[in-house]
Design a protein around this motif. Structure first.
Motif, PDB file in Angstrom:
ATOM      1  N   THR A  63       0.796  -1.238   0.000  1.00 19.05           N
ATOM      2  CA  THR A  63       0.000   0.000   0.000  1.00 19.05           C
ATOM      3  C   THR A  63       0.830   1.291   0.000  1.00 19.05           C
ATOM      4  N   ARG A  64       2.172   1.178  -0.025  1.00 16.32           N
ATOM      5  CA  ARG A  64       2.953   2.417  -0.035  1.00 16.32           C
ATOM      6  C   ARG A  64       3.079   2.966  -1.454  1.00 16.32           C
ATOM      7  N   ARG A  65       3.414   2.087  -2.376  1.00 14.82           N
ATOM      8  CA  ARG A  65       3.570   2.513  -3.768  1.00 14.82           C
ATOM      9  C   ARG A  65       2.976   1.438  -4.672  1.00 14.82           C
ATOM     10  N   SER A  66       2.495   1.835  -5.812  1.00 17.28           N
ATOM     11  CA  SER A  66       1.980   0.853  -6.769  1.00 17.28           C
ATOM     12  C   SER A  66       2.820   0.932  -8.040  1.00 17.28           C
ATOM     13  N   PRO A  67       3.150  -0.189  -8.630  1.00 19.16           N
ATOM     14  CA  PRO A  67       3.902  -0.154  -9.887  1.00 19.16           C
ATOM     15  C   PRO A  67       3.047   0.289 -11.076  1.00 19.16           C
ATOM     16  N   HIS A  68       1.728   0.399 -10.882  1.00 17.74           N
ATOM     17  CA  HIS A  68       0.848   0.764 -11.993  1.00 17.74           C
ATOM     18  C   HIS A  68       0.671   2.274 -12.099  1.00 17.74           C
ATOM     19  N   PRO A  69       0.603   2.790 -13.332  1.00 13.85           N
ATOM     20  CA  PRO A  69       0.382   4.234 -13.492  1.00 13.85           C
ATOM     21  C   PRO A  69      -1.048   4.618 -13.116  1.00 13.85           C
ATOM     22  N   PRO A  70      -1.295   5.922 -12.898  1.00 13.66           N
ATOM     23  CA  PRO A  70      -2.663   6.352 -12.595  1.00 13.66           C
ATOM     24  C   PRO A  70      -3.604   5.979 -13.747  1.00 13.66           C
ATOM     25  N   GLY A  71      -4.827   5.644 -13.414  1.00 10.72           N
ATOM     26  CA  GLY A  71      -5.818   5.296 -14.436  1.00 10.72           C
ATOM     27  C   GLY A  71      -5.629   3.904 -15.013  1.00 10.72           C
ATOM     28  N   TRP A  72      -4.954   3.049 -14.274  1.00  9.15           N
ATOM     29  CA  TRP A  72      -4.649   1.692 -14.759  1.00  9.15           C
ATOM     30  C   TRP A  72      -5.934   0.891 -14.995  1.00  9.15           C
ATOM     31  N   VAL A  73      -6.877   1.006 -14.066  1.00  6.29           N
ATOM     32  CA  VAL A  73      -8.179   0.350 -14.220  1.00  6.29           C
ATOM     33  C   VAL A  73      -9.254   1.428 -14.096  1.00  6.29           C
ATOM     34  N   THR A  74     -10.076   1.527 -15.147  1.00  3.70           N
ATOM     35  CA  THR A  74     -11.156   2.524 -15.096  1.00  3.70           C
ATOM     36  C   THR A  74     -12.499   1.849 -15.322  1.00  3.70           C
ATOM     37  N   ALA A  75     -13.534   2.502 -14.898  1.00  6.50           N
ATOM     38  CA  ALA A  75     -14.870   1.960 -15.116  1.00  6.50           C
ATOM     39  C   ALA A  75     -15.278   2.208 -16.571  1.00  6.50           C
ATOM     40  N   GLY A  76     -16.149   1.375 -17.060  1.00  4.57           N
ATOM     41  CA  GLY A  76     -16.669   1.587 -18.413  1.00  4.57           C
ATOM     42  C   GLY A  76     -15.928   0.789 -19.462  1.00  4.57           C
ATOM     43  N   ALA A  77     -16.242   1.082 -20.726  1.00  5.93           N
ATOM     44  CA  ALA A  77     -15.717   0.302 -21.851  1.00  5.93           C
ATOM     45  C   ALA A  77     -14.187   0.352 -21.883  1.00  5.93           C
ATOM     46  N   GLY A  78     -13.596  -0.749 -22.090  1.00  5.36           N
ATOM     47  CA  GLY A  78     -12.132  -0.827 -22.177  1.00  5.36           C
ATOM     48  C   GLY A  78     -11.475  -1.046 -20.842  1.00  5.36           C
ATOM     49  N   GLY A  79     -11.955  -0.373 -19.824  1.00  5.16           N
ATOM     50  CA  GLY A  79     -11.429  -0.579 -18.465  1.00  5.16           C
ATOM     51  C   GLY A  79     -10.035  -0.037 -18.250  1.00  5.16           C
ATOM     52  N   GLY A  80      -9.588   0.892 -19.121  1.00  6.88           N
ATOM     53  CA  GLY A  80      -8.228   1.430 -18.964  1.00  6.88           C
ATOM     54  C   GLY A  80      -7.202   0.526 -19.637  1.00  6.88           C
ATOM     55  N   PRO A  81      -5.915   0.885 -19.472  1.00  2.00           N
ATOM     56  CA  PRO A  81      -4.878   0.157 -20.211  1.00  2.00           C
ATOM     57  C   PRO A  81      -4.572  -1.237 -19.655  1.00  2.00           C
ATOM     58  N   HIS A  82      -5.130  -1.611 -18.511  1.00  2.00           N
ATOM     59  CA  HIS A  82      -4.695  -2.872 -17.893  1.00  2.00           C
ATOM     60  C   HIS A  82      -5.026  -4.086 -18.753  1.00  2.00           C
ATOM     61  N   GLY A  83      -6.139  -4.024 -19.488  1.00  3.31           N
ATOM     62  CA  GLY A  83      -6.522  -5.178 -20.316  1.00  3.31           C
ATOM     63  C   GLY A  83      -5.539  -5.413 -21.453  1.00  3.31           C
ATOM     64  N   GLN A  84      -5.204  -4.319 -22.144  1.00  2.00           N
ATOM     65  CA  GLN A  84      -4.244  -4.393 -23.262  1.00  2.00           C
ATOM     66  C   GLN A  84      -2.884  -4.915 -22.768  1.00  2.00           C
ATOM     67  N   GLN A  85      -2.412  -4.346 -21.647  1.00  2.28           N
ATOM     68  CA  GLN A  85      -1.103  -4.740 -21.124  1.00  2.28           C
ATOM     69  C   GLN A  85      -1.107  -6.189 -20.631  1.00  2.28           C
ATOM     70  N   ALA A  86      -2.236  -6.621 -20.095  1.00  2.98           N
ATOM     71  CA  ALA A  86      -2.336  -7.995 -19.604  1.00  2.98           C
ATOM     72  C   ALA A  86      -2.231  -8.990 -20.757  1.00  2.98           C
ATOM     73  N   ARG A  87      -2.726  -8.582 -21.935  1.00  3.02           N
ATOM     74  CA  ARG A  87      -2.623  -9.484 -23.088  1.00  3.02           C
ATOM     75  C   ARG A  87      -1.219  -9.491 -23.663  1.00  3.02           C
ATOM     76  N   ILE A  88      -0.532  -8.332 -23.540  1.00  2.00           N
ATOM     77  CA  ILE A  88       0.840  -8.277 -24.052  1.00  2.00           C
ATOM     78  C   ILE A  88       1.758  -9.154 -23.210  1.00  2.00           C
ATOM     79  N   ASP A  89       1.643  -9.078 -21.897  1.00  2.14           N
ATOM     80  CA  ASP A  89       2.507  -9.905 -21.063  1.00  2.14           C
ATOM     81  C   ASP A  89       1.757 -10.400 -19.835  1.00  2.14           C
ATOM     82  N   PRO A  90       0.885 -11.405 -20.036  1.00  2.00           N
ATOM     83  CA  PRO A  90       0.121 -11.914 -18.887  1.00  2.00           C
ATOM     84  C   PRO A  90       1.023 -12.494 -17.806  1.00  2.00           C
TER      85      PRO A  90
END
Lengths: 351, 405
Positions: free
Chosen positions: A271-298
């Motif tokens: 809980t001190r720092r997160s390796p993910h950038p701001p807006g990593w998971v967002t509500a709504g269509a697409g859900g932010g960049p996490h889905g794309q990145q998860a497919r690139i390197d699951p």
């Protein structure tokens, strides 16, 4: 034009000045022994290499002494030892290594070649031979060692290949970008690799939980340009992982990332720092960049989220959940979605 | 009839007993040793910038060839990084048929054969070979768990068949099945090829097809040409990161983008002591193209390469991972026993995102060794990274080697 002329003048001067540094001009005064001149005079090898015709696996090298040289050269041009200049030091070094690491009996071979040393030591006829020790292919010219080669039975000639620690001269040279290349080369020839390399050569990188024992960590004083984790790797490891998805998984288990991230408090649990950038998971269509990145390197996601993280995903991506279908286009699986792990986590909600 | 059978049985027992006794005596007779035992012990200590407290690591490795056909090897470590822990990296017994017709390994070791993805197991691996170039390998065991961790019910088994033709071409086919708590986590079918059709040409390829999530998991091709002082290698690879994960992981069902790479590496021995390496590759990561290239040069300061200086310039251009780096290394012996080494790296990220404009890293080390096998090394390491604005660490190592390394 003047600049080109100046460069043409300076370049040869610079090269000449650096010739010693670059190894173009030998640093010691010795030069290859004049074997060719002696051969052309019809002098028998045994006249200088006394006793070599009955030499066994051990014993002296039977190199000529000053007295042997003075037997013919009655008035030497110099009082210093002949071998100081006549005969390259690396050739003598190679002969010493061969005596130490190879099982070879000159006495047994002399009869077979009718006393013709040149049949094996072909390089003595050359003006500036690189080495006088016959290459392994020369041995194979007479001996049908194909069976031993096929069976990796090297002990007949090599005393102990692993201890010999001599890189092969003419084959299997580990050249170029060997760290990347070795995997595909070792695929078909694993047992050939193991004729020199021990188990810990593979385990040092491919074993689980190896990080503290990595060779580059142990030998921090042995600086090299090659190596996956040299220099400030930790600073750029995220960049390296993104540029080559799946590479980390080649050696590291799924726990490696989470072990280190938890220890340095770079994790959701910390809980001190997160390796993910701001807006990593967002509500709504697409859900932010996490889905794309998860497919690139699951694999990198699994590095931290292998346990609790899977349940984290299921929270949104369950069937009927707000996260929608996480499967990519063309997804296929041989698994039964109602009973097999991990399908049932989302499809039936069964852990 | 019964007494005859009893006598035969007793004779067999006596023979078996004599055989075992002879074997045991032979194993412990000192002159039976082909080579002395080889041991190495390292004790390392360094400071961690997070806590500024010293942490330590002790590594013991040993190898002994008891007989020409029997050797044993071990590598264990214990340390306090971050908690007091330890692990067995290798503990293997290797039995070899004296003429090479067969091999057996038991214990903890890495299985890496054919297209099988390297995996460390506690188990056994047996290979049988024929003089006409065929070989059959079978292995099985439980995947190793780090730090003596508890094991769920999982195991793997597989094998490989191969055929060499005239010591020029070797082709092989491999199979691996891995289970995790009873479920299939990987089922892999592979093929591999190595060929040296000409003295200056080497070819190698391997590919693995995942059956649990049908698709190509990993494929690699390499072709190398040697002409005088220049060696050129052309390479290409395709990896499906999702298929490298166990199929029991939720992340394996996302339907990943294959990661593709193709390029060339050229090694030029520009002068007897000067090597130049140049590598460039085109990448396809996700749905984005990219590039990765570096040039590296090493100048050996003496014929034996004990002193050297090197420089590398590296540039990566991939979405989310764009950076350029410069590295300098130098090593120089000081007399017979001392050695001074230094290493410097400067990485400039194209997209710093608040992580600092440049990430410098440097190390200065000095080591001493004697002929009895003792070695002492110390170093100071300083860096500025995305994690820490600055950090300075000290490292020290004491090593002792017995026998050849």
């Amino acid at each position: 034009m003047k600049a080109w002329r100046a460069l043409a003048l300076v370049a040869p001067l610079l090269l000449a000045a650096c010739a010693g540094l670059l190894g173009i001009r030998p640093s010691d005064a010795s030069h290859p022994f004049e074997h060719r001149a002696h051969v052309l005079k019809g002098i028998s090898c045994l006249a200088c290499h006394r006793g070599i015709s009955s030499a066994g696996e051990s014993g002296p090298l039977h190199l000529p002494t000053d007295a042997d040289c003075r037997g013919c050269h009655a008035k030497p041009h110099d009082e210093r030892p002949c071998s100081g200049c006549h005969g390259a030091s690396y050739v003598r070094g190679a002969a010493e290594l061969a005596k130490e690491h190879l099982r070879f009996d000159h006495g047994q071979h002399m009869a077979a070649v009718d006393g013709d040393c040149v049949r094996c030591h072909t390089a003595v006829g050359e003006a500036r031979p690189e080495a006088l020790r016959p290459k392994m292919a020369t041995c194979f010219g007479c001996h049908q060692h194909r069976d031993q080669w096929t069976l990796r039975d090297c002990d007949g000639c090599h005393v102990d290949l692993a201890a010999e620690d001599t890189p092969p001269e003419s084959h299997l040279v580990h050249d170029g970008d060997w760290i990347r290349e070795h995997g595909v080369r070792a695929g078909s020839e694993r047992d050939l690799c193991s004729s020199c390399h021990t188990e810990r050569s593979c385990a040092a990188c491919h074993g689980v939980g190896t990080v503290p024992a990595l060779p580059s960590k142990l030998t921090f004083d042995d600086v090299k340009l090659y190596g996956l984790h040299r220099a400030g790797f930790r600073a750029r490891h995220a960049e390296e992982a993104r540029a080559d998805p799946g590479l980390c998984t080649t050696c590291h288990s799924e726990n490696t990332c989470v072990d280190c991230h938890t220890a340095s408090h770079v994790s959701p649990e910390g809980t001190r720092r997160s390796p993910h950038p701001p807006g990593w998971v967002t509500a709504g269509a697409g859900g932010g960049p996490h889905g794309q990145q998860a497919r690139i390197d699951p694999a990198s996601c699994a590095g931290c989220h292998g346990g609790a993280g899977e349940r984290l995903c299921v929270g949104c991506h369950r069937v009927g959940g707000p996260g929608g279908n996480p499967h990519g286009p063309g997804f296929r699986s041989a698994k039964n979605k109602a009973t097999d792990v991990p399908c049932r986590l989302c499809h039936t909600g069964t852990p | 009839m019964l007494s005859k059978a009893k006598a035969t049985c007793q004779r067999r027992k006596r023979r078996a007993g004599a055989f075992v006794a002879a074997l045991a005596l032979g194993a412990v007779t000192p002159e039976a040793r082909a080579d002395p035992i080889r041991l190495r012990a390292d004790a390392i200590a360094d400071t961690q910038s997070e806590t500024m407290s010293p942490t330590g690591l002790v590594v013991l490795q040993g190898q002994d060839r008891v007989r020409p056909w029997l050797d044993a090897e071990g590598l264990v470590w214990a340390g306090a990084k971050p908690d007091t822990t330890g692990d067995v990296l290798v503990l293997a017994l290797h039995v070899r048929e004296p003429h090479g017709y067969g091999d057996l390994r038991v214990g903890r070791f890495v299985v890496a054969t054919g297209a099988v993805f390297p995996v460390q197991i506690d188990g056994a691996d047996a290979v049988a070979r024929t003089p006409w170039g065929s070989s059959l390998e079978a292995f099985g065991g439980a995947p190793a768990v780090p730090r003596f961790g508890s094991r769920s019910y999982d195991w793997l088994a597989g094998g490989r068949v191969s055929q060499s033709v005239a010591s020029v071409v070797t082709v092989g086919a491999s199979y691996l099945q891995r289970r995790d708590v009873g479920d299939v986590s990987n089922e892999e079918l592979g093929a591999d090829l190595a060929a040296a059709p000409l003295a200056w040409l080497d070819l190698a390829a391997k590919g693995a097809y995942e059956l649990a999530s049908p698709g190509l998991a990993d494929a690699r091709v390499s072709a190398a040409v040697r002409t005088g002082a220049v060696r050129t290698e052309l390479f290409a690879s395709e990896q499906s990161p999702g298929r490298l994960l166990p199929a029991t992981s939720l992340f394996s069902v996302l339907g990943d983008f294959p990661s593709e790479r193709a390029g060339a590496t050229i090694r030029w021995r520009a002068a007897p002591r000067l090597d130049v390496l140049l590598s460039g590759a085109g990448l396809w990561v996700g749905d984005q193209p990219g590039a990765d290239g570096w040039i590296r040069s090493t100048l050996r300061l003496d014929d034996r390469g004990e002193g050297s200086v090197g420089v590398e310039v590296h540039s990566v251009d991939v979405t989310g991972a764009r950076w350029t780096g410069l590295r300098l290394v130098s090593a120089r012996p000081l007399g017979r026993s001392f050695r001074l080494s230094s290493e410097l790296e400067l990485v400039v990220p194209d997209e710093p995102n608040g992580r600092g404009a440049a990430w410098p890293w440097g190390l200065m080390a000095c080591s001493w060794r004697n002929r009895l096998g003792w070695e002492i090394a110390g170093a100071v390491e300083a860096a500025s990274s995305p994690e820490y604005r600055y950090e300075v660490n000290a490292l020290a190592r004491v090593s002792r080697t017995l026998g050849s390394p």
